[in-house]
Scaffold this motif. Structure first.
Motif, PDB file in Angstrom:
ATOM      1  N   ALA A 154     -20.264   2.660 -36.594  1.00  0.00           N
ATOM      2  CA  ALA A 154     -20.789   3.307 -37.808  1.00  0.00           C
ATOM      3  C   ALA A 154     -20.754   4.830 -37.683  1.00  0.00           C
ATOM      4  O   ALA A 154     -20.508   5.540 -38.661  1.00  0.00           O
ATOM      5  N   LYS A 155     -20.950   5.343 -36.464  1.00  0.00           N
ATOM      6  CA  LYS A 155     -20.936   6.800 -36.281  1.00  0.00           C
ATOM      7  C   LYS A 155     -19.530   7.363 -36.445  1.00  0.00           C
ATOM      8  O   LYS A 155     -19.337   8.460 -36.974  1.00  0.00           O
ATOM      9  N   ALA A 156     -18.539   6.595 -36.012  1.00  0.00           N
ATOM     10  CA  ALA A 156     -17.141   7.023 -36.196  1.00  0.00           C
ATOM     11  C   ALA A 156     -16.792   7.016 -37.680  1.00  0.00           C
ATOM     12  O   ALA A 156     -16.131   7.937 -38.186  1.00  0.00           O
ATOM     13  N   GLN A 157     -17.266   5.987 -38.379  1.00  0.00           N
ATOM     14  CA  GLN A 157     -16.992   5.896 -39.820  1.00  0.00           C
ATOM     15  C   GLN A 157     -17.612   7.077 -40.567  1.00  0.00           C
ATOM     16  O   GLN A 157     -16.997   7.674 -41.446  1.00  0.00           O
ATOM     17  N   GLN A 158     -18.810   7.403 -40.157  1.00  0.00           N
ATOM     18  CA  GLN A 158     -19.526   8.509 -40.806  1.00  0.00           C
ATOM     19  C   GLN A 158     -18.792   9.834 -40.591  1.00  0.00           C
ATOM     20  O   GLN A 158     -18.598  10.629 -41.511  1.00  0.00           O
ATOM     21  N   LEU A 159     -18.326  10.053 -39.356  1.00  0.00           N
ATOM     22  CA  LEU A 159     -17.598  11.300 -39.049  1.00  0.00           C
ATOM     23  C   LEU A 159     -16.286  11.367 -39.830  1.00  0.00           C
ATOM     24  O   LEU A 159     -15.931  12.413 -40.384  1.00  0.00           O
TER      25      LEU A 159
END
Ligand code: ATR
Length: 273
Positions: A154-159
């Motif tokens: 999810a953090k990669a998607q957000q970035l």
């Protein structure tokens, strides 16, 4: 004499005083550069005191980069994008300007190693502060694709969503990754614990360039692993450390120091060569 320092916790082992002292000698600038290790909840006070007492500028490292972002009067566009500040300059009109030179340092080091970024497929491992700081400068080099993979997807998607306006950046899980990539950049802190990001060795080939933002007296866990699987060009973060410092020095003094000789002396100091 003009005073500079680096704030961090812990900061005792920082190489910044060594690097900036060499830069100052090389460019014949009169300055002194020290260390400050305030308690984590006393950074704001320590920062204010340093500038009240005549400090000209500072570097900020772990764990204060996020706090520094909120404490400065003005942010450079690249600091705004990075969401973190690693360099502060007191301007002539008394404004505390927050900047971030980490990503520029990474790109400068990659280029000094002859790595081509334009039209390349880049895999960025990790989606923390270090990845965030690298994204805009990497995308400015016009890669054909930049894929972010992170343990917490999810953090990669957000970035990826946040930087989508700057170029072709996507997020994939480690399992989804399909090569070939030209360059893999490890921005995770896994090497600090001697751990590896869960990357399949199938992605490593002889022409790939491998970059680990971490460094040490010997190969990081990630670099050893990549070499074992056939990577021929591997680079650690020592060059990035020197290049981000050169960029900060330029912000403060208006003179760009040379980095090659300083990097060599730093390696000697660390016992790497
Ligand atoms: P930094 O500011 O150095 O980027 P950070 O913001 O704490 O530090 O981010 C650390 C990054 O390393 C994160 O992307 C983290 O993954 P998670 O978001 O899933 O926590 C990644 N990381 C740390 N240890 C790791 C490991 N053993 N394997 C894979 N990724 C790891």
């Amino acid at each position: 004499m003009d005073r500079y320092l680096v704030f961090g916790h812990p900061v005792r082992h920082s190489k910044s005083p060594f690097i900036h002292t060499l830069f100052a000698r090389q460019t014949q600038q009169e300055l002194e550069y020290g260390l400050a290790e305030p308690a984590v909840d006393e950074f704001a006070h320590a920062l204010r005191t340093f500038f009240d007492q005549g400090g000209k500028g500072c570097n900020v490292t772990v764990p204060f980069k996020g706090q520094a972002f909120t404490l400065v009067d003005r942010l450079s566009p690249r600091a705004k994008r990075a969401g973190a500040v690693n360099t502060i300059k007191l301007t002539d009109d008394g404004v505390l300007l927050g900047d971030n030179t980490d990503g520029a340092g990474l790109v400068a080091d990659l280029k000094s190693h002859g790595v081509t970024l334009a039209d390349s497929r880049i895999l960025l491992l990790g989606a923390g502060g270090a990845a965030r700081g690298a994204l805009a400068p990497l995308l400015a080099e016009l890669p054909s694709e930049l894929v972010i993979a992170n343990r917490t997807h999810a953090k990669a998607q957000q970035l990826a969503a946040e930087f989508h306006d700057l170029g072709p950046v996507t997020a994939q899980t480690y399992e989804q990754l399909a090569g070939p990539f030209d360059l893999v950049i490890n921005s995770t802190s896994a090497s600090l614990q001697g751990e590896l990001p869960p990357l399949t060795p199938a992605l490593i080939h002889t022409d790939i360039a491998i970059y680990d933002m971490m460094y040490g007296a010997s190969d990081t866990a990630f670099i050893s692993w990549a070499k074992q699987h056939g990577a021929r060009q591997t680079m650690d973060g020592l060059g990035m450390l020197v290049e981000q410092a050169a960029e900060a020095f330029t912000v403060w003094r208006g003179i760009r120091p040379g980095t090659k000789q300083v990097l060599r002396e730093l390696k000697r100091n660390l016992g790497v060569i």
